[in-house]
Design a protein around this motif. Structure first.
Motif, PDB file in Angstrom:
ATOM      1  N   ALA A 388      -9.341  38.545 -59.393  1.00  0.00           N
ATOM      2  CA  ALA A 388      -8.104  37.666 -60.045  1.00  0.00           C
ATOM      3  C   ALA A 388      -8.471  36.240 -60.458  1.00  0.00           C
ATOM      4  N   GLY A 389     -10.010  36.195 -60.316  1.00  0.00           N
ATOM      5  CA  GLY A 389     -10.393  34.643 -60.830  1.00  0.00           C
ATOM      6  C   GLY A 389     -10.320  33.555 -59.847  1.00  0.00           C
ATOM      7  N   HIS A 390      -9.916  34.098 -58.694  1.00  0.00           N
ATOM      8  CA  HIS A 390     -10.020  32.919 -57.620  1.00  0.00           C
ATOM      9  C   HIS A 390     -11.383  32.724 -56.864  1.00  0.00           C
ATOM     10  N   VAL A 391     -12.413  33.578 -57.093  1.00  0.00           N
ATOM     11  CA  VAL A 391     -13.594  33.567 -56.422  1.00  0.00           C
ATOM     12  C   VAL A 391     -14.627  33.517 -57.597  1.00  0.00           C
ATOM     13  N   PRO A 392     -15.340  32.491 -57.878  1.00  0.00           N
ATOM     14  CA  PRO A 392     -16.411  32.325 -58.676  1.00  0.00           C
ATOM     15  C   PRO A 392     -17.512  33.578 -58.456  1.00  0.00           C
ATOM     16  N   PRO A 393     -18.027  34.374 -59.485  1.00  0.00           N
ATOM     17  CA  PRO A 393     -18.957  35.486 -59.375  1.00  0.00           C
ATOM     18  C   PRO A 393     -20.103  35.229 -58.501  1.00  0.00           C
ATOM     19  N   ALA A 394     -20.607  33.870 -58.551  1.00  0.00           N
ATOM     20  CA  ALA A 394     -21.770  33.408 -57.990  1.00  0.00           C
ATOM     21  C   ALA A 394     -21.497  33.293 -56.650  1.00  0.00           C
ATOM     22  N   GLU A 395     -20.443  33.011 -56.195  1.00  0.00           N
ATOM     23  CA  GLU A 395     -19.945  32.567 -54.914  1.00  0.00           C
ATOM     24  C   GLU A 395     -19.386  33.764 -53.933  1.00  0.00           C
ATOM     25  N   ILE A 407     -26.143  43.846 -61.452  1.00  0.00           N
ATOM     26  CA  ILE A 407     -25.136  43.311 -60.479  1.00  0.00           C
ATOM     27  C   ILE A 407     -24.431  41.905 -61.004  1.00  0.00           C
ATOM     28  N   ARG A 408     -25.398  41.129 -61.678  1.00  0.00           N
ATOM     29  CA  ARG A 408     -24.839  39.900 -62.175  1.00  0.00           C
ATOM     30  C   ARG A 408     -23.511  40.365 -63.266  1.00  0.00           C
ATOM     31  N   ASP A 409     -23.820  41.434 -64.092  1.00  0.00           N
ATOM     32  CA  ASP A 409     -23.159  41.613 -65.261  1.00  0.00           C
ATOM     33  C   ASP A 409     -21.682  42.495 -64.685  1.00  0.00           C
ATOM     34  N   VAL A 410     -21.935  43.064 -63.420  1.00  0.00           N
ATOM     35  CA  VAL A 410     -20.726  43.573 -62.882  1.00  0.00           C
ATOM     36  C   VAL A 410     -19.942  42.602 -62.042  1.00  0.00           C
ATOM     37  N   LEU A 411     -20.506  41.784 -61.648  1.00  0.00           N
ATOM     38  CA  LEU A 411     -19.644  40.558 -60.937  1.00  0.00           C
ATOM     39  C   LEU A 411     -18.975  39.780 -61.845  1.00  0.00           C
ATOM     40  N   PHE A 412     -19.606  39.323 -62.978  1.00  0.00           N
ATOM     41  CA  PHE A 412     -18.962  38.826 -63.950  1.00  0.00           C
ATOM     42  C   PHE A 412     -17.836  39.464 -64.720  1.00  0.00           C
ATOM     43  N   ALA A 413     -18.235  40.619 -64.851  1.00  0.00           N
ATOM     44  CA  ALA A 413     -17.280  41.717 -65.727  1.00  0.00           C
ATOM     45  C   ALA A 413     -15.848  41.671 -64.578  1.00  0.00           C
ATOM     46  N   ALA A 414     -16.148  41.585 -63.173  1.00  0.00           N
ATOM     47  CA  ALA A 414     -14.846  41.741 -62.466  1.00  0.00           C
ATOM     48  C   ALA A 414     -14.148  40.514 -62.456  1.00  0.00           C
ATOM     49  N   ALA A 415     -14.711  39.320 -62.600  1.00  0.00           N
ATOM     50  CA  ALA A 415     -14.099  38.105 -62.726  1.00  0.00           C
ATOM     51  C   ALA A 415     -13.284  37.986 -64.078  1.00  0.00           C
TER      52      ALA A 415
END
Length: 420
Positions: A388-395, A407-415
């Motif tokens: 939902a964009g309420h949690v930054p991927p890095a956090e 892993i980074r690409d998937v977390l940023f894609a989820a955001a």
């Protein structure tokens, strides 16, 4: 011959004979005496129980039980009479009563938000609806009902409480300031894309939006309003949500009907899940603005929302690569559609959890355990707030093993699944 109970006028003889029969065990049989009348049967006032005489030491030992309402009626009466005479015991009783109130758990007067769902489930188990709502539409039905229950007691101050809508664009966070009424107007206009697909009235009416993208429709609606949205927006939003649920119940197997969001499309069954997800996310935004607790969806509905996000991730990964947002140095191994390729195992823990294999190199590839290069574990609600964009991927509180770039690409894609 006379019967034994006939009255021949010789009552004294009958009484004597009855007594003789009772004594000797002979004759026609013994008479059974009638029961004595009880005090309760006579309608007279019952006598008060005699007072219980107790010593001071005994009464003092009963104070704890009296404070917990565990004494008998006689004991309680004796203790209360004693408290009117003994100042020391009265002070001790007061302290014990206050201690008992601290031990009791405070109960909220607010109804459980899940009460409506439980009542409906119980009713439907006893009597199924004549035209049942498709399974893929029940999350939307439940989430709109929960949000409507939250809104029903709002006063003017709550409707104009400030709310900040948050989402993720590219590699950075974005936000837009509005009010509670503005959030409901946003849901009204974006839900209108589903309504239009089903042949229902478009809430924009004569308002022209530059595209069917959710943000464009919302901004057009807000600009066309002469005044900021007020509580009046609740009625059309509620009626539209009811009409959507009612209409999809008549559509039969029309879950594949495409719903356009401007730059992408979703089948109707997925669009209903998407709208349920956004309804829950913005309901949490509203609840946070008015300082009110709000629970996540049921595990079954939450699982459907997570599954939709997991299925959309490969397409978002591809879009990020086309936009040059992929991790520097990442070289995808292109594979044919339907073939297995490099995969990330997404493990969702807690309510609505499960496991999904996310293909990394092509949206048409198939996730494969044999080609797994990374493993990410997140809590279900945490993953949804990331999407939902309420949690930054890095956090994001994620357990990570394997290829860090994947892993980074998937977390940023989820955001990047988020939008206004």
């Amino acid at each position: 011959m006379k019967a034994y109970d006939e009255d021949d006028g010789d009552s004294g003889h009958d009484e004597k004979g009855a007594a003789d029969d009772a004594d000797t065990g002979t004759g026609t049989g013994a008479r059974i005496p009638l029961p004595r009348a009880s005090v309760e049967d006579g309608g007279r006032v019952l006598p008060d129980p005699p007072p219980v005489a107790m010593e001071h030491q005994v009464l003092t030992s009963l104070l704890g039980a009296w404070a917990l309402a565990a004494c008998s009626a006689q004991e309680a009466a004796a203790v209360e009479e004693h408290l009117g005479e003994c100042e020391a015991c009265a002070e001790e009783a007061l302290r014990l009563r206050e201690a008992v109130t601290l031990l009791q758990r405070p109960e909220s007067l607010d109804l459980d938000p899940a009460l409506r769902t439980r009542v409906l489930d119980g009713c439907l188990e006893r009597r199924p609806p004549r035209i049942p709502v498709p399974e893929w539409a029940t999350p939307y039905d439940a989430e709109t009902a929960r949000l409507d229950a939250l809104l029903q007691d709002f006063g003017d101050a709550e409707w104009h409480a400030p709310v900040r809508l948050r989402w993720f664009e590219g590699d950075g966070a974005a936000s837009r300031r509005t009010t509670v009424a503005g959030v409901i107007a946003h849901l009204l206009t974006v839900d209108g894309t589903v309504a239009v697909t089903l042949g229902l009235h478009d809430p924009l009416g004569d308002i022209t939006a530059p595209s069917r993208a959710p943000a464009a429709r919302t901004e057009a609606y807000w600009r066309a309003s002469h005044y900021p949205p007020t509580r009046a927006v609740r009625a059309p939003w509620r009626e539209q949500s009811h009409s959507i649920v009612r209409t999809v119940a008549f559509t039969g197997d029309a879950g594949g009907l495409p719903v356009s969001y401007g730059d992408f499309e979703l089948p109707l069954r997925d669009a209903m899940l998407d709208r349920a997800f956004e309804c829950w996310v913005h309901a949490e935004d509203i609840a946070e603005a008015v300082d009110y607790p709000y629970a996540p969806p049921s595990a079954r509905h939450l699982n459907g929302m997570i599954d939709l996000a997991a299925r959309m991730l490969p397409g978002v990964l591809a879009a990020r690569r086309r936009a040059g947002l992929a991790t520097p140095g990442d070289r995808p191994h292109l594979v044919a559609a339907g073939e297995p390729g490099r995969s990330l195992r997404l493990e969702i823990e807690g309510s609505g959890g499960g496991e999904w294999l996310i293909p990394l190199d092509s949206p048409g590839a198939v996730g494969s355990a044999d080609h797994e290069v990374a493993h990410v574990a997140l809590d279900g609600v945490e993953f949804c707030r990331l999407a939902a964009g309420h949690v930054p991927p890095a956090e994001a509180a994620a357990g990570q093993v394997g290829d860090r770039e994947a892993i980074r690409d998937v977390l940023f894609a989820a955001a990047n699944l988020s939008r206004m």
